[in-house]
Motif scaffolding. Sequence first.
Motif, PDB file in Angstrom:
ATOM      1  N   ASP A 288       0.845  -1.189   0.000  1.00 55.15           N
ATOM      2  CA  ASP A 288       0.000   0.000   0.000  1.00 55.15           C
ATOM      3  C   ASP A 288       0.879   1.237   0.000  1.00 55.15           C
ATOM      4  OD1 ASP A 288       0.986  -0.468   2.547  1.00 55.15           O
ATOM      5  OD2 ASP A 288      -0.663   0.639   3.491  1.00 55.15           O
ATOM      6  N   VAL A 289       0.316   2.334  -0.488  1.00 49.19           N
ATOM      7  CA  VAL A 289       1.026   3.612  -0.537  1.00 49.19           C
ATOM      8  C   VAL A 289       0.602   4.396   0.698  1.00 49.19           C
ATOM      9  CG1 VAL A 289       1.489   5.683  -1.889  1.00 49.19           C
ATOM     10  CG2 VAL A 289       1.050   3.505  -3.043  1.00 49.19           C
ATOM     11  N   SER A 290       1.374   4.241   1.758  1.00 48.89           N
ATOM     12  CA  SER A 290       1.040   4.891   3.024  1.00 48.89           C
ATOM     13  C   SER A 290       2.324   5.099   3.810  1.00 48.89           C
ATOM     14  CB  SER A 290       0.063   4.039   3.838  1.00 48.89           C
ATOM     15  OG  SER A 290       0.644   2.779   4.160  1.00 48.89           O
ATOM     16  N   GLY A 291       2.193   5.823   4.915  1.00 47.48           N
ATOM     17  CA  GLY A 291       3.354   6.089   5.749  1.00 47.48           C
ATOM     18  C   GLY A 291       4.185   7.234   5.208  1.00 47.48           C
ATOM     19  N   GLU A 292       5.417   7.331   5.694  1.00 50.64           N
ATOM     20  CA  GLU A 292       6.287   8.429   5.294  1.00 50.64           C
ATOM     21  C   GLU A 292       6.750   8.281   3.842  1.00 50.64           C
ATOM     22  OE1 GLU A 292       9.615   9.151   7.786  1.00 50.64           O
ATOM     23  OE2 GLU A 292       8.421  10.160   9.328  1.00 50.64           O
ATOM     24  N   VAL A 293       6.758   9.410   3.140  1.00 48.28           N
ATOM     25  CA  VAL A 293       7.358   9.505   1.819  1.00 48.28           C
ATOM     26  C   VAL A 293       8.396  10.616   1.911  1.00 48.28           C
ATOM     27  CG1 VAL A 293       6.989  10.062  -0.603  1.00 48.28           C
ATOM     28  CG2 VAL A 293       5.268   8.732   0.633  1.00 48.28           C
ATOM     29  N   VAL A 294       9.664  10.245   1.837  1.00 49.81           N
ATOM     30  CA  VAL A 294      10.748  11.205   2.021  1.00 49.81           C
ATOM     31  C   VAL A 294      11.408  11.466   0.675  1.00 49.81           C
ATOM     32  CG1 VAL A 294      12.823  11.781   3.330  1.00 49.81           C
ATOM     33  CG2 VAL A 294      11.111  10.225   4.314  1.00 49.81           C
ATOM     34  N   VAL A 295      11.384  12.733   0.259  1.00 49.98           N
ATOM     35  CA  VAL A 295      11.969  13.151  -1.013  1.00 49.98           C
ATOM     36  C   VAL A 295      12.988  14.243  -0.713  1.00 49.98           C
ATOM     37  CG1 VAL A 295      11.521  14.129  -3.300  1.00 49.98           C
ATOM     38  CG2 VAL A 295       9.835  12.601  -2.241  1.00 49.98           C
ATOM     39  N   THR A 296      14.122  14.185  -1.374  1.00 47.96           N
ATOM     40  CA  THR A 296      15.145  15.212  -1.203  1.00 47.96           C
ATOM     41  C   THR A 296      15.461  15.858  -2.545  1.00 47.96           C
ATOM     42  OG1 THR A 296      17.422  15.637  -0.498  1.00 47.96           O
ATOM     43  CG2 THR A 296      16.961  13.468  -1.392  1.00 47.96           C
ATOM     44  N   ALA A 297      15.743  17.177  -2.510  1.00 48.09           N
ATOM     45  CA  ALA A 297      16.026  17.924  -3.730  1.00 48.09           C
ATOM     46  C   ALA A 297      16.740  19.217  -3.360  1.00 48.09           C
ATOM     47  CB  ALA A 297      14.728  18.242  -4.486  1.00 48.09           C
ATOM     48  N   LEU A 298      17.279  19.881  -4.356  1.00 53.42           N
ATOM     49  CA  LEU A 298      17.829  21.217  -4.148  1.00 53.42           C
ATOM     50  C   LEU A 298      16.709  22.167  -3.720  1.00 53.42           C
ATOM     51  CD1 LEU A 298      20.142  21.534  -7.283  1.00 53.42           C
ATOM     52  CD2 LEU A 298      20.897  21.328  -4.916  1.00 53.42           C
ATOM     53  N   ALA A 299      17.061  23.118  -2.864  1.00 48.59           N
ATOM     54  CA  ALA A 299      16.045  24.049  -2.373  1.00 48.59           C
ATOM     55  C   ALA A 299      15.421  24.863  -3.503  1.00 48.59           C
ATOM     56  CB  ALA A 299      16.663  24.975  -1.325  1.00 48.59           C
ATOM     57  N   SER A 300      16.192  25.201  -4.522  1.00 49.90           N
ATOM     58  CA  SER A 300      15.656  26.008  -5.618  1.00 49.90           C
ATOM     59  C   SER A 300      14.628  25.240  -6.451  1.00 49.90           C
ATOM     60  CB  SER A 300      16.790  26.488  -6.528  1.00 49.90           C
ATOM     61  OG  SER A 300      17.463  25.381  -7.098  1.00 49.90           O
ATOM     62  N   PHE A 301      14.626  23.909  -6.331  1.00 44.96           N
ATOM     63  CA  PHE A 301      13.663  23.092  -7.067  1.00 44.96           C
ATOM     64  C   PHE A 301      12.350  22.952  -6.310  1.00 44.96           C
ATOM     65  CE2 PHE A 301      12.261  19.084  -9.191  1.00 44.96           C
ATOM     66  CZ  PHE A 301      12.355  19.519 -10.503  1.00 44.96           C
ATOM     67  N   SER A 302      12.352  23.377  -5.063  1.00 45.50           N
ATOM     68  CA  SER A 302      11.176  23.198  -4.203  1.00 45.50           C
ATOM     69  C   SER A 302       9.910  23.863  -4.743  1.00 45.50           C
ATOM     70  CB  SER A 302      11.489  23.708  -2.795  1.00 45.50           C
ATOM     71  OG  SER A 302      10.385  23.580  -1.952  1.00 45.50           O
ATOM     72  N   PRO A 303       9.964  25.081  -5.315  1.00 41.25           N
ATOM     73  CA  PRO A 303       8.717  25.678  -5.830  1.00 41.25           C
ATOM     74  C   PRO A 303       8.011  24.829  -6.878  1.00 41.25           C
ATOM     75  CG  PRO A 303      10.421  27.342  -5.642  1.00 41.25           C
ATOM     76  CD  PRO A 303      11.094  26.024  -5.390  1.00 41.25           C
ATOM     77  N   ARG A 304       8.767  24.083  -7.674  1.00 44.46           N
ATOM     78  CA  ARG A 304       8.143  23.185  -8.649  1.00 44.46           C
ATOM     79  C   ARG A 304       7.688  21.886  -7.989  1.00 44.46           C
ATOM     80  NH1 ARG A 304       9.079  24.785 -13.879  1.00 44.46           N
ATOM     81  NH2 ARG A 304      10.739  26.320 -14.155  1.00 44.46           N
ATOM     82  N   LEU A 305       8.496  21.399  -7.069  1.00 42.80           N
ATOM     83  CA  LEU A 305       8.274  20.072  -6.506  1.00 42.80           C
ATOM     84  C   LEU A 305       7.156  20.043  -5.467  1.00 42.80           C
ATOM     85  CD1 LEU A 305       9.306  17.176  -6.575  1.00 42.80           C
ATOM     86  CD2 LEU A 305      11.036  17.827  -4.882  1.00 42.80           C
ATOM     87  N   THR A 306       7.066  21.078  -4.660  1.00 44.29           N
ATOM     88  CA  THR A 306       6.118  21.071  -3.546  1.00 44.29           C
ATOM     89  C   THR A 306       4.663  20.882  -3.999  1.00 44.29           C
ATOM     90  OG1 THR A 306       7.606  22.432  -2.220  1.00 44.29           O
ATOM     91  CG2 THR A 306       5.312  22.336  -1.526  1.00 44.29           C
ATOM     92  N   PRO A 307       4.167  21.624  -5.006  1.00 44.20           N
ATOM     93  CA  PRO A 307       2.778  21.391  -5.436  1.00 44.20           C
ATOM     94  C   PRO A 307       2.538  19.969  -5.942  1.00 44.20           C
ATOM     95  CG  PRO A 307       3.617  23.462  -6.327  1.00 44.20           C
ATOM     96  CD  PRO A 307       4.794  22.729  -5.757  1.00 44.20           C
ATOM     97  N   VAL A 308       3.545  19.381  -6.564  1.00 47.51           N
ATOM     98  CA  VAL A 308       3.407  18.023  -7.080  1.00 47.51           C
ATOM     99  C   VAL A 308       3.277  17.026  -5.934  1.00 47.51           C
ATOM    100  CG1 VAL A 308       4.576  16.207  -8.393  1.00 47.51           C
ATOM    101  CG2 VAL A 308       4.631  18.575  -9.195  1.00 47.51           C
ATOM    102  N   LEU A 309       4.102  17.210  -4.904  1.00 49.71           N
ATOM    103  CA  LEU A 309       4.017  16.321  -3.752  1.00 49.71           C
ATOM    104  C   LEU A 309       2.712  16.528  -2.978  1.00 49.71           C
ATOM    105  CD1 LEU A 309       7.686  16.435  -2.435  1.00 49.71           C
ATOM    106  CD2 LEU A 309       6.579  14.646  -3.787  1.00 49.71           C
ATOM    107  N   ALA A 310       2.226  17.763  -2.956  1.00 50.59           N
ATOM    108  CA  ALA A 310       0.939  18.014  -2.303  1.00 50.59           C
ATOM    109  C   ALA A 310      -0.181  17.276  -3.027  1.00 50.59           C
ATOM    110  CB  ALA A 310       0.654  19.509  -2.257  1.00 50.59           C
ATOM    111  N   ASP A 311      -0.156  17.302  -4.364  1.00 52.58           N
ATOM    112  CA  ASP A 311      -1.157  16.565  -5.138  1.00 52.58           C
ATOM    113  C   ASP A 311      -1.024  15.057  -4.906  1.00 52.58           C
ATOM    114  OD1 ASP A 311      -2.262  18.847  -6.185  1.00 52.58           O
ATOM    115  OD2 ASP A 311      -1.111  18.775  -8.054  1.00 52.58           O
ATOM    116  N   PHE A 312       0.214  14.589  -4.799  1.00 55.60           N
ATOM    117  CA  PHE A 312       0.436  13.164  -4.522  1.00 55.60           C
ATOM    118  C   PHE A 312      -0.210  12.786  -3.187  1.00 55.60           C
ATOM    119  CE2 PHE A 312       2.829   9.721  -2.564  1.00 55.60           C
ATOM    120  CZ  PHE A 312       2.885   8.779  -3.577  1.00 55.60           C
ATOM    121  N   GLN A 313      -0.043  13.637  -2.194  1.00 54.84           N
ATOM    122  CA  GLN A 313      -0.632  13.339  -0.888  1.00 54.84           C
ATOM    123  C   GLN A 313      -2.156  13.376  -0.936  1.00 54.84           C
ATOM    124  OE1 GLN A 313      -0.016  16.087   2.491  1.00 54.84           O
ATOM    125  NE2 GLN A 313       0.780  14.297   3.602  1.00 54.84           N
TER     126      GLN A 313
END
Length: 297
Positions: free
Chosen positions: A89-114
């Motif tokens: 199952d897709v549950s529990g912690e999902v830990v993703v690491t990236a450069l801080a400058s990539f966060s504005p693109r990545l954060t909305p995508v991870l929010a949609d994933f959640q």
Amino acid sequence: MDHWDEIRTAYHVARAGTVSGAADSLGIHHATVIRHVDSLEARMGVKLFQRHARGYTPTEAGADLARIASTTEEQFAQLGTRLKGQGEDVSGEVVVTALASFSPRLTPVLADFQHAHPNTVIRLRTGLRLFRLEYGEAHVAVRAGTAPQEPDNVAQRFLQMDLSLYVSPEYVERYGLPTEDTLDKHRFIGGDDIHSRAPFARWMAENIPNENVTFRVTDDVSMQQALLSGAGVGFAVRGEHPELIEIMPPQPEWRSEFWLVTHVDLHRTAKVQAVLNWLKNAAKHWAATDPAIRLPD
């Protein structure tokens, strides 16, 4: 394993060279570190360390113990990593690491994933440090630069970003507008690591005099802020900051390549595959809507 806590403590003392360093690494009080080491030495009937004003130096016996403990701790860490990824199952912690400058693109995508997987807890870890996937520090790493070389990791090409050379209007007011022919007369923004393997950093090292790099930073976010503040000529993703003035269009040798990296033990788990597929679909959308982003060849 009998007395593993004491053995692990002694290993961290050997690695750090001081009681305080071991205490910080383990998150325990320094008195506990001393007690563990003294107890282990008494139980084994051998001196593990030479105590001196600068700290603790392993004896031959202490060095032997540290080598064995290092391997054991790594094996425990790898076991923990595998156990964390088990389950369909897709549950529990999902830990993703990236450069801080990539966060504005990545954060909305991870929010949609959640939103799509409401039983997950997202941890987005940003920064320049390479989080160690084999120790369970992240499930998926988004890394920029050359292909990752760690033998136990699976690296997949993710996307490419086109970079341009820019200045801010404030810089132009103070120093004039740079051209391709006058770059050697202008101030540049660069990284603090002169041995950086980033494509644009290598180009700067080959084409811009070192004395012209007058503003150096240690992270990618600070580099963008310095550029926006008029500290010098610098690189940015093409079109990301419309207020900047482009003085050189993207060059193939400046292109930044991004990778999706996972540990081999977790790569096929349902959770990691779900995250990877979500990120790859996001990359397709970015490439279709942003001319500075392209999918790998």
